[in-house]
Design a protein around this motif. Sequence first.
Motif, PDB file in Angstrom:
ATOM      1  N   LYS A   1       0.400   3.961  -2.821  1.00  0.00           N
ATOM      2  CA  LYS A   1      -0.336   5.171  -2.448  1.00  0.00           C
ATOM      3  C   LYS A   1       0.392   6.071  -1.459  1.00  0.00           C
ATOM      4  O   LYS A   1      -0.069   7.165  -1.166  1.00  0.00           O
TER       5      LYS A   1
ATOM      6  N   ASN B   1      -0.116   5.359   5.076  1.00  0.00           N
ATOM      7  CA  ASN B   1      -1.525   5.390   5.486  1.00  0.00           C
ATOM      8  C   ASN B   1      -1.575   5.406   7.020  1.00  0.00           C
ATOM      9  O   ASN B   1      -1.546   4.355   7.670  1.00  0.00           O
TER      10      ASN B   1
ATOM     11  N   LYS C   1      -3.896   6.060   9.143  1.00  0.00           N
ATOM     12  CA  LYS C   1      -5.064   5.415   9.747  1.00  0.00           C
ATOM     13  C   LYS C   1      -4.810   3.923   9.957  1.00  0.00           C
ATOM     14  O   LYS C   1      -5.094   3.366  11.030  1.00  0.00           O
TER      15      LYS C   1
ATOM     16  N   ASP D   1       0.831  -1.200   0.000  1.00  0.00           N
ATOM     17  CA  ASP D   1       0.000   0.000   0.000  1.00  0.00           C
ATOM     18  C   ASP D   1       0.871   1.258   0.000  1.00  0.00           C
ATOM     19  O   ASP D   1       0.554   2.244  -0.658  1.00  0.00           O
ATOM     20  N   TYR D   2       1.978   1.199   0.721  1.00  0.00           N
ATOM     21  CA  TYR D   2       2.918   2.333   0.772  1.00  0.00           C
ATOM     22  C   TYR D   2       3.514   2.591  -0.614  1.00  0.00           C
ATOM     23  O   TYR D   2       3.635   3.746  -1.045  1.00  0.00           O
TER      24      TYR D   2
END
Length: 202
Positions: free
Chosen positions: A37, A40, A42, A33-34
């Motif tokens: 995007k 994160n 959250k 995910d890093y």
Amino acid sequence: MLLTLKPDHKKHVLFLTEQSSPVLQDFCKLALDYLQKGPNVKMYNAAAQKLNVELDVIENSVKGLVNLLLESCKHKLNAEDFRDSVIALGFTEEKEAILSKLYDVKKDEVTDTLEEIGFQLPKYHDMEWRFEVQTASRCLLKQVAPLVTLDLSLKNPNNSDEIEHVLLQTDPTNLLHITQQLEEALQESRSQHIRRISKAIK
């Protein structure tokens, strides 16, 4: 070859060696995910609460895992070298298999990205060579001086149509010596002895 991480990056990765395999799989998802995007916060907060650690521990561990992927791709580690590097960091074979799967899935994409944003060197395209012999001169009537002239064609990484020519000239003895030294260095770098020394240094 074995990958050598900077002390702070290595410290961040070592936190993951203490976690269970399912938790490591979750960190792999956070690393993916890093890469796609960015960070994160959250999700990092949720992970910090679940593991009962500070938020910066999660952030640093994700960055450490991402750095492990980047450095492995930068050094173009093959599957065996990546496996040895991960085990040398302290991961079990089960956890190494998880990380190796992540590396195998993402290495082509990461490598392409690094080539796009990194410092790019000219790439080999072609080579022509010519063998010349000087058989005599005014000073030495019976002289024999062989020379090898090489014309290396290199492609500009930013423009594949642009070719740069580099001319090199040497005698056959020196060329043979250079070739032998490079071949010996290549073979030595692949030996089990070097692998053991690298592990001992780490």
